[in-house]
Design a protein around this motif. Structure first.
Motif, PDB file in Angstrom:
ATOM      1  N   VAL A 262      10.687 -15.621 -18.141  1.00  0.00           N
ATOM      2  CA  VAL A 262      10.032 -14.562 -17.383  1.00  0.00           C
ATOM      3  C   VAL A 262       8.607 -14.433 -17.920  1.00  0.00           C
ATOM      4  O   VAL A 262       8.404 -14.261 -19.120  1.00  0.00           O
ATOM      5  N   ILE A 263       7.631 -14.521 -17.016  1.00  0.00           N
ATOM      6  CA  ILE A 263       6.222 -14.469 -17.394  1.00  0.00           C
ATOM      7  C   ILE A 263       5.649 -13.120 -16.940  1.00  0.00           C
ATOM      8  O   ILE A 263       5.605 -12.831 -15.744  1.00  0.00           O
ATOM      9  N   PRO A 264       5.230 -12.268 -17.854  1.00  0.00           N
ATOM     10  CA  PRO A 264       4.656 -10.975 -17.442  1.00  0.00           C
ATOM     11  C   PRO A 264       3.275 -11.168 -16.818  1.00  0.00           C
ATOM     12  O   PRO A 264       2.534 -12.094 -17.174  1.00  0.00           O
ATOM     13  N   THR A 265       2.934 -10.307 -15.880  1.00  0.00           N
ATOM     14  CA  THR A 265       1.592 -10.273 -15.299  1.00  0.00           C
ATOM     15  C   THR A 265       1.154  -8.817 -15.226  1.00  0.00           C
ATOM     16  O   THR A 265       1.909  -7.909 -15.578  1.00  0.00           O
ATOM     17  N   ARG A 266      -0.034  -8.585 -14.699  1.00  0.00           N
ATOM     18  CA  ARG A 266      -0.533  -7.211 -14.586  1.00  0.00           C
ATOM     19  C   ARG A 266       0.117  -6.473 -13.423  1.00  0.00           C
ATOM     20  O   ARG A 266      -0.047  -5.270 -13.294  1.00  0.00           O
ATOM     21  N   MET A 267       0.875  -7.192 -12.577  1.00  0.00           N
ATOM     22  CA  MET A 267       1.613  -6.533 -11.503  1.00  0.00           C
ATOM     23  C   MET A 267       3.087  -6.874 -11.604  1.00  0.00           C
ATOM     24  O   MET A 267       3.824  -6.234 -12.327  1.00  0.00           O
TER      25      MET A 267
ATOM     26  N   PRO B  75       6.355  -9.476 -12.485  1.00  0.00           N
ATOM     27  CA  PRO B  75       6.677 -10.610 -13.333  1.00  0.00           C
ATOM     28  C   PRO B  75       6.895 -11.878 -12.501  1.00  0.00           C
ATOM     29  O   PRO B  75       7.208 -11.822 -11.315  1.00  0.00           O
ATOM     30  N   ILE B  76       6.702 -13.017 -13.155  1.00  0.00           N
ATOM     31  CA  ILE B  76       7.013 -14.314 -12.552  1.00  0.00           C
ATOM     32  C   ILE B  76       8.279 -14.835 -13.212  1.00  0.00           C
ATOM     33  O   ILE B  76       8.332 -15.014 -14.435  1.00  0.00           O
ATOM     34  N   LEU B  77       9.308 -15.059 -12.410  1.00  0.00           N
ATOM     35  CA  LEU B  77      10.556 -15.635 -12.898  1.00  0.00           C
ATOM     36  C   LEU B  77      10.504 -17.134 -12.604  1.00  0.00           C
ATOM     37  O   LEU B  77      10.527 -17.545 -11.437  1.00  0.00           O
TER      38      LEU B  77
END
Length: 336
Positions: free
Chosen positions: A322-327, A329-331
């Protein structure tokens, strides 16, 4: 049953409750957005009388609404009866690169759905269906103007999301990408303009991709548009990377599994899938709000990581990180 104490007046709690339940500011803001007030103020301050003439509006009523939004920091009133945009109000302009004008309009069928929320909680039936007699997607298909609004609002939201996710993932590691449910191609166009070695396909319903050739005109040599439903048509096969951006949370588990299964069929063993959408993580206020929107409008919901993992397993897929972002997450997902 314990009787509430009435020996003291907890005025602060009462004020907090009324502010929490406030529907005055949201509806006023959306009404002014629907009227296009911010666009009329784009070139500088204007008087209420001038604005009313331009908008074909009732000046005293417009003044009362504008005055309320001055208190909320959306407009400023440098002189009595003269209004201008604040920094926040600029985002309501239709020509702003990150415009929220379409997303914040008043939509009667959606407002009606919220009025049916209590009945929906009681019955378990989607409030939108209770209020409008049909599901959200069927309603869109039967109302072309509303469908056009929906696709424009998705475009505006995508512009914001692209800013959040472009630097969070190594997009240059892929040569080919398929944006499944990619609408008018705004997200794909952003990627292809940033990464010159990337080729892509935008895949969505015919009405959703109708304007995609225009959006993708600058990168047309490196992309194509394919129309079809991810429930009935084969998804373009053999790409390095597949993207599902804000798709699964709009559908029930059975439908979401069908979508994932269709993508799994199209993937190579070394292909990856990126699921970009809200995930119910502890303390994520945005995810909670979006989950309530799904409760009101659709059969979908914002899922936890374990719930998403179960969906993926049902389609022969598994999450790798899971990649966190400013909006959202990207799974990152791969075939089992």
């Amino acid at each position: 049953m314990r009787r509430p104490a009435v020996d003291r007046l907890d005025l602060r709690s009462i004020i907090d409750l009324t502010e929490l339940a406030d529907d005055v500011s949201p509806f006023t803001l959306r009404a002014l957005c629907t009227l296009g007030v911010a666009d009329e103020l784009g070139n500088g301050p204007r008087s209420v009388a001038d604005l009313a003439r331009a908008l074909d509006a009732h000046a005293p009523s417009l003044w009362r609404a504008l005055r309320a939004m001055v208190r909320k920091g959306i407009f400023a009133e440098p002189e009595p009866g003269l209004f201008e945009l604040t920094a926040a109000g600029e985002f309501l302009r239709a020509d702003h690169p990150l415009s929220m004008a379409t997303a914040l309009r008043l939509i009667p069928s959606e407002i009606a759905a919220w009025t049916a929320l209590a009945d929906g909680i009681t019955s378990g039936t989607t409030p939108f269906e209770l209020a409008n007699g049909t599901d959200y997607w069927t309603h869109l298909a039967a109302n072309p103007e509303l469908a056009r609004w929906f696709h424009r609002s998705q475009r505006d939201s995508t512009r914001l999301e692209a800013l959040a996710v472009l630097r969070a993932f190594d997009w240059a590691s892929a040569a080919t990408i398929v944006d499944v449910g990619g609408g008018d191609g705004t997200f794909l166009a952003t990627l292809l303009n940033r990464y010159r070695g990337l080729h892509g396909v935008v895949f969505d319903r015919p009405e959703a991709v109708a304007t995609a050739p225009e959006v993708l005109a600058d990168v047309r040599e490196r992309c194509r548009v394919e129309a079809g439903s991810f429930f009935t048509a084969p998804i373009p096969a053999g790409a390095d990377l597949y993207v599902l951006k804000r798709i699964l949370y709009g559908w029930d588990d059975a439908s979401a599994t069908r979508i994932l299964g269709a993508i799994r069929t199209a993937m190579r063993p070394d292909s990856r899938l990126l699921v970009i959408e809200p995930i119910a993580l502890p303390g994520d206020e945005l995810a909670l709000r979006i989950d309530l929107m799904m409760l009101v409008l659709s059969s979908g919901r914002v899922r936890t990581e374990p719930e998403l993992a179960e969906l993926l397993r049902g389609a022969g897929l598994e999450s790798s990180r899971v990649i966190p972002t400013r909006m959202y997450p990207i799974l990152e997902v791969k075939p089992v």
